[in-house]
Structures are given as structure tokens and as C-alpha cells.
Design an enzyme around this catalytic site. Structure first.
Site, PDB file in Angstrom:
ATOM      1  N   LYS A   1       0.814  -1.208   0.024  1.00 46.58           N
ATOM      2  CA  LYS A   1      -0.022  -0.127   0.151  1.00 46.58           C
ATOM      3  C   LYS A   1       0.912   1.372   0.121  1.00 46.58           C
ATOM      4  O   LYS A   1       1.869   1.528   0.914  1.00 46.58           O
ATOM      5  CB  LYS A   1      -0.924  -0.011   1.240  1.00 46.58           C
TER       6      LYS A   1
ATOM      7  N   ASP B   1      -0.196  -0.329  -4.582  1.00 38.86           N
ATOM      8  CA  ASP B   1      -1.631   0.539  -4.807  1.00 38.86           C
ATOM      9  C   ASP B   1      -1.664   1.576  -3.830  1.00 38.86           C
ATOM     10  O   ASP B   1      -1.447   1.592  -2.681  1.00 38.86           O
ATOM     11  CB  ASP B   1      -2.597  -0.739  -4.148  1.00 38.86           C
TER      12      ASP B   1
ATOM     13  N   GLU C   1      -1.334   0.431  -9.142  1.00 41.03           N
ATOM     14  CA  GLU C   1      -2.631   0.342  -8.991  1.00 41.03           C
ATOM     15  C   GLU C   1      -3.146   1.873  -8.376  1.00 41.03           C
ATOM     16  O   GLU C   1      -2.543   2.187  -7.306  1.00 41.03           O
ATOM     17  CB  GLU C   1      -3.339  -0.754  -8.176  1.00 41.03           C
TER      18      GLU C   1
ATOM     19  N   ASP D   1      -8.802  -0.023 -10.045  1.00 41.75           N
ATOM     20  CA  ASP D   1      -9.597  -1.015  -9.183  1.00 41.75           C
ATOM     21  C   ASP D   1     -10.919  -0.019  -8.862  1.00 41.75           C
ATOM     22  O   ASP D   1     -11.858  -0.274  -9.494  1.00 41.75           O
ATOM     23  CB  ASP D   1      -8.570  -1.081  -7.888  1.00 41.75           C
TER      24      ASP D   1
ATOM     25  N   LYS E   1     -12.881  -7.719  -8.570  1.00 42.43           N
ATOM     26  CA  LYS E   1     -13.198  -7.974  -7.447  1.00 42.43           C
ATOM     27  C   LYS E   1     -14.520  -8.590  -7.305  1.00 42.43           C
ATOM     28  O   LYS E   1     -15.714  -8.019  -7.590  1.00 42.43           O
ATOM     29  CB  LYS E   1     -13.053  -6.846  -6.339  1.00 42.43           C
TER      30      LYS E   1
ATOM     31  N   GLN F   1     -11.262  -7.164  -1.566  1.00 39.03           N
ATOM     32  CA  GLN F   1     -12.183  -5.932  -1.029  1.00 39.03           C
ATOM     33  C   GLN F   1     -12.022  -5.977   0.562  1.00 39.03           C
ATOM     34  O   GLN F   1     -12.832  -5.410   1.231  1.00 39.03           O
ATOM     35  CB  GLN F   1     -13.724  -6.093  -1.724  1.00 39.03           C
TER      36      GLN F   1
HETATM   37  C1  MUC Z   1      -7.515  -2.370  -2.465  1.00 39.26           C
HETATM   38  O1  MUC Z   1      -7.283  -3.086  -3.590  1.00 39.26           O
HETATM   39  O2  MUC Z   1      -7.626  -1.245  -2.813  1.00 39.26           O
HETATM   40  C2  MUC Z   1      -8.738  -1.218   0.131  1.00 39.26           C
HETATM   41  C3  MUC Z   1      -9.821  -0.154  -0.348  1.00 39.26           C
HETATM   42  C4  MUC Z   1     -10.552  -0.959  -1.374  1.00 39.26           C
HETATM   43  O3  MUC Z   1     -11.734  -0.702  -1.828  1.00 39.26           O
HETATM   44  O4  MUC Z   1     -10.353  -2.072  -1.459  1.00 39.26           O
HETATM   45  C5  MUC Z   1      -9.043  -2.364  -0.714  1.00 39.26           C
HETATM   46  C6  MUC Z   1      -7.766  -3.265  -1.434  1.00 39.26           C
HETATM   47 MG    MG Z   2      -6.771  -1.298  -4.902  1.00 36.68          MG
END
Ligand code: MUC
Ligand code: MG
Length: 367
Positions: free
Chosen positions: A162, A191, A217, A242, A266, A294
Site C-alpha cells: 500500500k 496500490d 494500481e 480498481d 473483485k 475487498q
Molecule cells: C484495494 O485493493 O484497494 C482497500 C480499499 C478498497 O476498496 O479495497 C481495498 C484493497
Molecule cells: Mg486497490
């Protein structure tokens, strides 16, 4: 086989280790268990995770939209009438995880009725997926020790890091520390959950050019339309949409606009039906996909692996299937196990998930 009842049961299970990222934090899995009952006694199950910072849904709104709008529109339909179900649910805009949970619970019903696993019904490519683990915000040395623990305990060798903090150099430092300590045998990608500006994203990508990242991402918001296109046009690695591509139409828009070159699928937001549409779109356009998370519990993870393992394109990369490891408990009678960096699809008909009734009574919030 008619739908007779749809239950939306709110429950809450704390996280042992909260996940922190640029758009929010998750301390408690305050999800909604969705159960679709039929007149033949078959019950399909799935879960909806509220993500207000991503879709605007809350636990209360998911329960309300299912109880007040979707259940009355769907009860009485045959469980096979899925197009009609979607047409009726789509009269209501938004609410992606509520719709997806109903969709997946209905697929569970159909799999049980046909005595076939949902994963086989969807495509049957494999019975397992390699797992990618998400490393949330923490000081760089803690991120490194978490990744090492996950690698050593579960055999996972793909990590999504992250990023999206200020200053961006903090994240560059964390990624550099992860690559230095984990070596070249692990795969890393990032991400940003829209946390950076387009120009900081470009700087960060330049400064991490030597780290061999697989892809990037949502580093900056897709709503910064021209900035995002500018960023994507110069990215040397695939740029994944995403949260900017939660529907098949958004996927088309983002790809055609040059705002993304790969897509996160997702199941928590597109269920099995619309995830299939998104996957088919991406395959037809020659666009790479990744199975995203998610911040699902074990039920949602079982759904994600059932879909991901079913198709060739989704098994090319490790799927994000390990967030449940940080939860203090879960509702499945038989917990999921990640071994050798791999998660297997459940055998048996439908999704193969049995709820532990005692745990459901303990964690549900509506009694
Ligand atoms: C992700 O991939 O972003 C965090 C916020 C969301 O919407 O999903 C998670 C993981
Ligand atoms: Mg994401």
C-alpha cells in the site's frame, strides 16, 4: 426452485491487525451475511463488505437495500432467472457489494442444485490460486517484518504494497526496504488508493524504476482525468484500475480513455455474473487482470478463489486472497488454509461453505 427469502445479517468480527491504506482503515469486519433461501430447502450464502470510502455503502445501507428493495423484487423468482434478477436489482443504482453478494449466493444455490462446484460451473480451469498478500501502512521496518512473517508462515511470495502517503518518499523507502530484505525472488506491486497526485505518482514511479515492480494500481484519482492519462501514458508497467472501474461500463471507459491498462476484478463488487463480463471484456481487449481483495473475510475469499481459479487469465497472477488472516475469527465451520503460498477451492457442490452457527450467533448484531 423459487426464492422464498433473502436474509441480510449484519455481523462484526474485529481485526487482530487493522489494515491501513490511503483511502481508509479497517479495524472491524462489519460485514453482512447474505443468505438466499429456496422452496427446495437449498440455501445459498455469500457476504457483502461495506466500503464507504470506495462505494458509499455502509453495513446499515446494505441491510436496508436488501430488506427493502432487493428481497421484495426477487422473492418468487426462480433461482435460474438470473438475468431478470439483475434487471430488477439494476433499477437501483450503486450498491455494488449488496448486489454482488446476492448474485454469488444465487450461484451457490445453482451449484448445489446441479451438484457441481461453482468454480467448475464458472470455468473449471484449476482447483487453486497462488496468493498475494497486501501489506498496509506502517513504518518501513514493520512492513518488512510483516512480509517476512507471511512469507515464512504461508509460503507467500507476492506482495501488494500500500502506497499513497505524504510525502511519497516514505512509500518509496518502504518499497526499497521490502525489495532489499526479501530479495529478487518475491514479486512486488503497489496500490495508491488515489492518495498521490499524478505528478508525485510519476516521481515515485521514476524513483522506483530499479525495484522491478510488477504493476501499479490507482496511484492517483481517475477523476483527475488528464493528469491520470498523462501518468498512465508514461508508466513503464501496467497501470491497474480498481475502484475507478467497479462496473463493466467503467472498465470500458477507463481503458478506452487511457486511464488504465489493466483491471482488478473483485467478486465482492461484481459477483460472479459481472466479474465474468469484466473478465470477458478484458480478454477480448487484450488487457491483463488481477484478482483483487475487498478486504474480504473467509466467505468472500472463498468466492474470490472460486472465480479466480476457474479461469486461465485470472490464474496468471497471484490473487489477493489473504486479508482474512488478520481477522480475530470468522464464520466458516472449516477455516481456510493457505499452504505453500496457495489457496484451494472448496470441494463439493456450490461454494462449499458451511457457516458455524454458534459463531454466527456470537457475532451477529441483529439479536
Ligand atoms: C484495494 O485493493 O484497494 C482497500 C480499499 C478498497 O476498496 O479495497 C481495498 C484493497
Ligand atoms: Mg486497490
Amino acid at each position: 426452485m423459487k426464492i422464498t427469502q433473502i436474509e441480510a445479517i449484519p455481523f462484526a468480527i474485529p481485526y487482530r491487525k487493522p489494515l491501513k491504506f490511503a483511502s481508509g482503515e479497517v479495524h472491524v469486519a462489519d460485514h453482512v451475511l447474505v443468505r438466499v433461501h429456496t422452496d427446495e430447502g437449498i440455501v445459498g450464502t455469500a457476504e457483502a463488505p461495506p466500503r464507504p470510502y470506495t462505494y458509499g455503502e455502509t453495513q446499515e445501507s446494505i441491510v436496508a437495500v436488501i430488506d427493502k428493495l432487493f428481497a421484495p423484487q426477487l422473492i418468487g423468482l426462480s433461482a435460474w432467472e438470473r438475468e431478470t434478477m439483475h434487471a430488477r436489482m439494476d433499477r437501483t443504482v450503486g450498491n455494488p457489494t449488496a448486489k454482488a453478494a446476492i448474485d454469488m449466493a444465487v450461484w451457490d444455490v445453482i451449484g448445489q442444485a446441479a451438484q457441481v462446484s461453482v468454480s467448475e460451473l464458472l470455468g473449471g480451469w484449476s482447483d487453486r490460486m497462488k496468493v498475494s498478500h497486501m501489506v498496509g501502512f506502517a513504518p518501513p521496518e514493520e512492513m518488512v517484518s510483516e512480509a517476512e512473517r507471511i512469507r515464512d508462515t504461508y509460503g507467500i511470495t507476492t506482495f501488494k504494497v500500500k502506497v499513497g502517503r505524504q510525502p511519497y518518499t516514505l512509500d518509496v523507502e518502504a518499497c526499497r526496504a521490502l525489495r532489499a530484505s526479501l530479495g529478487d525472488d518475491v514479486r512486488l506491486y503497489i496500490d495508491g488508493n488515489r492518495g498521490w497526485s499524478a505528478s508525485d505518482s510519476a516521481r515515485a514511479l521514476r524513483e522506483m524504476d530499479d525495484l522491478g515492480l510488477d504493476f501499479a494500481e490507482e496511484l492517483c484519482p481517475a477523476d483527475d482525468v488528464l493528469g491520470r492519462r498523462w501518468l498512465v501514458s508514461q508508466s513503464k508497467i501496467p497501470f491497474v484500475a480498481d475502484e475507478s472501474a467497479p462496473t463493466p461500463a467503467d472498465v470500458t471507459r477507463e481503458l478506452l480513455a487511457g486511464s488504465a491498462t489493466a483491471i482488478s476484478i473483485k467478486t465482492a463488487r461484481t459477483g460472479f455474473t459481472n466479474s465474468t463480463r469484466v473478465l470477458n471484456q478484458c480478454e477480448a481487449m487484450g488487457v491483463e487482470v488481477v484478482i483483487g481483495n475487498q478486504i474480504d473475510g473467509q466467505i468472500g475469499t472463498l468466492c474470490a478463489v472460486a472465480f479466480g481459479a476457474a479461469h486461465r487469465a485470472t490464474t496468471r497472477r497471484a490473487g489477493e486472497l489473504s486479508n482474512f488472516l488478520d481477522m480475530a475469527d470468522d464464520l466458516l465451520a472449516e477455516p481456510l488454509v493457505i499452504e505453500g503460498g496457495t489457496l484451494r477451492v472448496r470441494e463439493g457442490s456450490g461454494l462449499g461453505l458451511d457457516i458455524d452457527q454458534e459463531k454466527l450467533e456470537r457475532y451477529r448484531l441483529d439479536r
